[in-house]
Scaffold this active site. Structure first.
Site, PDB file in Angstrom:
ATOM      1  N   SER A 158      18.423  -6.156 -25.853  1.00 15.52           N
ATOM      2  CA  SER A 158      18.634  -5.212 -24.755  1.00 15.52           C
ATOM      3  C   SER A 158      17.666  -5.537 -23.630  1.00 15.52           C
ATOM      4  O   SER A 158      16.559  -6.049 -23.870  1.00 15.52           O
ATOM      5  CB  SER A 158      18.395  -3.777 -25.227  1.00 15.52           C
ATOM      6  OG  SER A 158      18.358  -2.873 -24.143  1.00 15.52           O
ATOM      7  N   TYR A 171      13.387   2.497 -29.567  1.00 15.55           N
ATOM      8  CA  TYR A 171      14.496   1.613 -29.221  1.00 15.55           C
ATOM      9  C   TYR A 171      13.985   0.290 -28.662  1.00 15.55           C
ATOM     10  O   TYR A 171      14.404  -0.791 -29.100  1.00 15.55           O
ATOM     11  CB  TYR A 171      15.431   2.284 -28.221  1.00 15.55           C
ATOM     12  CG  TYR A 171      16.603   1.415 -27.837  1.00 15.55           C
ATOM     13  CD1 TYR A 171      17.627   1.166 -28.744  1.00 15.55           C
ATOM     14  CD2 TYR A 171      16.669   0.822 -26.578  1.00 15.55           C
ATOM     15  CE1 TYR A 171      18.701   0.348 -28.406  1.00 15.55           C
ATOM     16  CE2 TYR A 171      17.732   0.004 -26.233  1.00 15.55           C
ATOM     17  CZ  TYR A 171      18.746  -0.222 -27.145  1.00 15.55           C
ATOM     18  OH  TYR A 171      19.811  -1.043 -26.814  1.00 15.55           O
TER      19      TYR A 171
END
Length: 280
Positions: A158, A171
């Site tokens: 990501s 995350y």
């Protein structure tokens, strides 16, 4: 990020008697979003498919559409990769099938918010899905890839592995793991024909954001990419032999400069004495 406990179901949707020279592409998180687009694109490239996700009805719908559009052989495996038993069953399936030639580690989730207010069990599920499952499924296919001397692994990281935010501690941490894990594998497999790619999506217009704590509609539209464009760009990066594919970065030299700075530090990261600034 609610995670259910569906029964593990293996269903052959279609069968072709002759082995496919392209082999089978395994895609996790294949019922929607990036995973569903990867499934479509890889089928159009000639791969048969093994699609894995929790929602069987959605998997069946994706599989049916792909069969109708491409005629490829598709299997669906409904499994919750955060459940140890179901993850082990998927591992066994991947480890035992010599037809598997490509793995897309796409399954993942997120929870955004201050860590002090987080649900620890929810964070544990997030780490299991984003880190443990990715690691174990990669390990499961890698023995066969190494024995056969080829194969492809695509790991979805990501942009938030690099753009760490106050609300993204866990995350971003899991996606930073994916980067380091991929870089280590690339070094380990450098003398083989096995390809390992990390993909860095930014904000993509998918259901990924639902229940995350941030709605994708909160972002300026110029920040948000479509799932089709994201996967097409990722596969273009794979075709170009990129080890790291940053989907919207205009100039790849920016990444090369960043990585070169990291590598320049390596000779000085372990020395017999502390740096001068820490010594009296």
């Amino acid at each position: 990020m609610p995670i259910g406990q569906p029964l593990l179901i293996l269903k052959e949707i279609a069968f072709m008697s002759d082995p496919n020279p392209q082999g089978i592409a395994v895609i996790t998180g294949a019922s929607t979003g990036l995973g569903a687009v990867y499934a479509d694109r890889l089928a159009r490239r000639g791969y048969d498919l093994l699609l894995i996700a929790r929602n069987k009805s959605r998997l069946d719908a994706v599989a049916t559409a792909i069969i109708e559009n491409t005629g490829r052989n598709v299997e669906v495996l409904a499994a919750d990769l955060s459940d140890p038993g179901e993850l082990a069953t998927v591992e066994e399936r991947l480890r035992g099938d010599a037809s598997i030639s490509l793995l897309v580690n796409n399954a993942g989730g997120t929870v955004f918010g201050p860590l002090a207010q987080a649900d620890p069990s929810q964070l544990e599920d997030l780490i299991t899905l984003n880190v443990t499952a990715l690691t174990r499924l990669t390990t499961a296919v890698l023995a066969g890839f190494t024995q056969r001397g080829n194969g492809t692994i695509i790991n979805l990281s990501s942009a938030l592995a690099l753009n760490v935010l106050p609300v993204s501690a866990v995350y971003s941490g899991t996606k930073s793991y994916v980067v380091a894990f991929t870089q280590a594998l690339q070094q380990e497999l450098a003398e083989t024909a096995i390809r390992v790619q990390a993909v860095f999506p930014g904000a993509v217009r998918t259901e990924f954001w639902d229940g995350s704590g941030i709605e994708v509609s909160a972002f300026p539209q110029e920040w948000v990419m479509s799932a089709d464009d994201a996967v097409d760009a990722a596969l273009a990066g794979l075709d170009a032999g990129e080890p790291m594919t940053l989907l919207s970065l205009p100039d790849i030299s920016d990444w090369n400069t960043f990585d070169a700075a990291r590598q320049a530090m390596i000779p000085n990261l372990s020395r017999s004495v502390p740096a001068d600034r820490y010594r009296n």
